[in-house]
Scaffold this motif. Structure first.
Motif, short mmCIF file in Angstrom:
data_model
loop_
_atom_site.label_atom_id
_atom_site.label_comp_id
_atom_site.label_asym_id
_atom_site.label_seq_id
_atom_site.Cartn_x
_atom_site.Cartn_y
_atom_site.Cartn_z
N ASP A 1 -4.76 7.17 20.48
CA ASP A 1 -4.57 7.21 19.03
C ASP A 1 -4.93 8.55 18.43
OD1 ASP A 1 -3.66 4.67 19.03
OD2 ASP A 1 -5.52 3.74 18.34
N GLY B 1 7.25 12.06 13.39
CA GLY B 1 6.49 13.05 14.15
C GLY B 1 5.91 12.49 15.42
N LEU C 1 6.49 9.68 3.15
CA LEU C 1 5.53 10.38 4.00
C LEU C 1 5.28 9.57 5.27
CD1 LEU C 1 3.65 12.88 3.96
CD2 LEU C 1 1.84 11.35 3.16
N ARG D 1 0.81 -1.22 0.00
CA ARG D 1 0.00 0.00 0.00
C ARG D 1 0.85 1.27 0.00
NH1 ARG D 1 -1.79 2.07 5.68
NH2 ARG D 1 -2.95 3.41 4.32
N ALA E 1 4.36 15.14 9.26
CA ALA E 1 4.35 15.08 7.80
C ALA E 1 4.32 16.46 7.17
CB ALA E 1 3.13 14.30 7.33
N ALA F 1 -2.41 14.27 2.45
CA ALA F 1 -1.93 12.93 2.13
C ALA F 1 -1.75 12.12 3.41
CB ALA F 1 -0.62 13.02 1.35
N ALA F 2 -1.30 12.77 4.43
CA ALA F 2 -1.07 12.05 5.69
C ALA F 2 -2.38 11.56 6.28
CB ALA F 2 -0.35 12.97 6.68
N ARG G 1 -12.36 4.81 14.59
CA ARG G 1 -11.14 4.02 14.80
C ARG G 1 -10.11 4.74 15.68
NH1 ARG G 1 -6.71 4.70 10.37
NH2 ARG G 1 -5.89 2.96 11.56
N LEU G 2 -10.23 6.04 15.82
CA LEU G 2 -9.30 6.75 16.71
C LEU G 2 -9.83 6.84 18.15
CD1 LEU G 2 -7.98 9.70 14.51
CD2 LEU G 2 -6.90 7.50 15.00
N LEU H 1 -2.04 10.82 18.91
CA LEU H 1 -0.93 10.26 18.14
C LEU H 1 -1.09 10.60 16.67
CD1 LEU H 1 1.60 8.44 18.49
CD2 LEU H 1 0.16 6.52 17.81
N ALA I 1 8.04 10.06 7.68
CA ALA I 1 7.94 11.38 8.31
C ALA I 1 6.86 11.37 9.39
CB ALA I 1 7.63 12.44 7.26
N MET I 2 5.78 10.72 9.11
CA MET I 2 4.69 10.68 10.09
C MET I 2 5.13 9.97 11.36
SD MET I 2 1.50 9.88 7.54
CE MET I 2 0.21 9.92 8.78
N ALA J 1 -0.10 14.11 15.99
CA ALA J 1 1.36 14.22 16.00
C ALA J 1 1.94 13.70 14.69
CB ALA J 1 1.95 13.47 17.18
N MET J 2 1.40 12.61 14.22
CA MET J 2 1.91 12.04 12.97
C MET J 2 1.72 12.99 11.81
SD MET J 2 0.62 8.11 13.46
CE MET J 2 1.32 7.44 11.95
N VAL J 3 0.53 13.57 11.75
CA VAL J 3 0.30 14.50 10.65
C VAL J 3 1.23 15.70 10.78
CG1 VAL J 3 -1.38 15.99 9.53
CG2 VAL J 3 -2.06 13.73 10.36
N ARG K 1 -5.02 10.96 4.68
CA ARG K 1 -5.50 9.89 3.80
C ARG K 1 -4.81 8.57 4.14
NH1 ARG K 1 -2.95 8.39 -0.06
NH2 ARG K 1 -1.94 10.33 -0.66
N LEU K 2 -3.50 8.62 4.34
CA LEU K 2 -2.78 7.39 4.70
C LEU K 2 -3.34 6.78 5.97
CD1 LEU K 2 1.11 7.43 4.32
CD2 LEU K 2 -0.61 6.06 3.12
N LEU K 3 -3.82 7.64 6.83
CA LEU K 3 -4.39 7.14 8.08
C LEU K 3 -5.83 6.67 7.90
CD1 LEU K 3 -2.99 9.82 10.56
CD2 LEU K 3 -2.53 7.35 10.64
#
Lengths: 202, 202, 202, 202
Positions: free
Chosen positions: D159, C169, C162, C147, D170, D185-186, D147-148, D162, C165-166, D165-167, D188-190
């Motif tokens: 979550d 973070g 990306l 993916r 990014a 994009a971040a 889901r979070l 978290l 990077a996430m 923070a991840m975004v 979306r990845l999540l």
DNA sequence: AATGAATGAGGATTCATTCAT
DNA sequence: GATGAATGAATCCTCATTCAT
């Protein structure tokens, strides 16, 4: 987020004209306490804050740094004068008052002698008359023939004031108790008898 | 965003590492002079300027304010030690050296006693060992039975150091001459004989 | 009085020419440790001290601030490359190595993405090639159809980088344990499986 | 020996106490801009200059470095709270506001998570309550079963925070456009849906 | 007459960078 | 080549003093 009186607030505020005299007194009292704890270099803002007034009021009453210090010192000297003027005033008794002030804050009586060369205060501008008043008061109750009496010679050293300066040099230490102990030891070394160390009681 | 050395302007000097020892000495000498004139609160930048070095050099050699003051004081104490260790060292002679230092700058020998409560200097951190060395040197040449000798009682006041503090309190005045006159008068009031007021001559 | 290495000394000294290579290595190692503890803004002097060399040596090997940071980062990337080049290298396994480095110092892998707008480091000057090498290594062991695989569209976002990077973070926290926990939670949120978090073992 | 206001040079401005509130606001605004461009380590003097006030004003309003950063962050958090409190507030909508702030300056929302281990900021002193407010606002509009959502287990990882923070990890890049692209994009990845990226409109 | 905010100079301290040895 | 001292610019922070309200 915007406040930071940090501490030292005393009175709620104090606004309105009539308060002028009270403000002056509050400033002098505040200055005395601040000086005792933080020394003569304490920020003026701290004095104003402790007195519960704005900075401007301090400047209104005391245009420069010296003048507030003088005011505090003046009170000290006045007490000594009063002690010396009292009914059964004795030399030893007056020295007790002087010593009490030294113990409270040696810096202050020290100012009477300071020449200011090393500090920010210039005693010859600050305290000459106070110094004179102090000396006169003390000399006034000095028994004839006392070993600190000024001799006939005109420009001989003034042993009386010298002795006070010496004791003020000795008065150091973290606690009032320690300071008083040293003051008494110093007078003893000079062979001078001192009465009870206490403020002057009207 | 960070530092950058001027943009490009000609760098002056940098006399190289060889200068290190000389710089340190120059700083101590400069500090002594500055302190004598402007007091212990004099800006450090002034000391650096007087020594002819950059601010950084001062901080390299003396990481904090106390350490430069200590260095100056240390030299004073060393001279007293040397005077006391000399062949025919007499108590009066050593006191003469002590007095000479007091006359140069009472603030310094004063530091030996200071408790720092009111000032920025904290003697218990600054000078405790120097104070001890000074006391030992002086005590070492005190004749038996001298009136300043410490009594048998263990925690009796140390009259010797007290006397020095007292004299340092007396040593004020605009000129060295005046200061010396007062120092001598103070010793006289204490009934202590002092030798010639002069620096120690190896 | 003149010393203040404060701490951080490691090796006795290290002089003589031949040591050049060793010095370089020592500097990189020192920088890595210092950066991990004190962040990327740590004074260069501290790195030199920790490496046991003079400041000049640091400048000889690394003319500017970025170049020493690059050197540390380069080692990180190399390890990832080696992990990816190993025999039975799996994507999850390589991510475990990457994660280990993130846990050691998120700042570093973070540099690969940084644009420097907000910091003193300018990644486009610092790490573009390192970033490319890192991406290539990682992409090299990415299973087809994963993916995170880059789609066919040419300028589509690089989900692989990306994701790193996430995770970087997310990796914050006072202890390595906490940091590892967060890193793993972050990968989990992304639905990515990660192998054991450990340095690459040749 | 002490300070003195220029020698005599004309004093500029002093817009009077009325300006206080305005000055504070100007400082916060200036700080926000400066931080966005130069990062959290930007010199405070730059902020004061940008705000058009003296250094002292900055210190009056914000006694230490953290407090001005907090003030900026507080505004961010407040906007998120308001967005979450609005009538038809949806989770996606609030995330859009959050994302907008991240795009403006990732450093700031990042502060909410920072532990300060490596930086000068110590979030546990700086932002704990802000962090809590932020989390509460966000959690408040999280649909059940999302889901979070925090699981029942008491010390399970959060979550939600978290993910933010991840975004924020990014969101890097030279231009706002690039930064927004990466943020989206971040998310979306999540697998998280985000509403329009925009500031909160009262 | 009081308040307390604003101003900005001055002093402390740190560090990047150079350079004599 | 290595060492580490020297330099000084830059930043932080404090406070004396003024002045709008």
């Amino acid at each position: 987020m915007t406040q930071h009186p940090t501490s030292d607030a005393r009175r709620p505020a104090n606004r309105g004209p009539k308060a002028a005299a009270g403000n002056r007194a509050a400033l002098v009292a505040a200055a005395r306490e601040i000086y005792a704890v933080h020394g003569l270099d304490a920020p003026l803002s701290r004095i104003a804050r402790r007195a519960g007034v704005g900075q401007g009021v301090l400047y209104r009453h005391f245009p420069d740094r010296d003048s507030i210090a003088s005011a505090v010192l003046e009170e000290n000297v006045r007490q000594v004068e009063e002690a010396a003027a009292g009914e059964g005033a004795s030399f030893a008794g007056v020295l007790g008052v002087v010593t009490w002030h030294l113990v409270q804050s040696a810096a202050f009586i020290g100012l009477l002698h300071a020449d200011g060369a090393n500090g920010r205060f210039h005693a010859h501008a600050l305290a000459p008359d106070l110094s004179e008043r102090f000396a006169r008061a003390l000399r006034g109750c000095l028994p004839d023939g006392h070993r600190l009496a000024a001799p006939d010679a005109p420009d001989a050293p003034d042993d009386l004031m010298l002795a006070v300066a010496m004791v003020s040099g000795a008065v150091i230490g973290p606690t009032p108790e320690e300071r008083e102990r040293r003051a008494l030891a110093a007078w003893r070394l000079l062979g001078i008898t001192v009465g009870p160390v206490a403020p002057f009681q009207g």
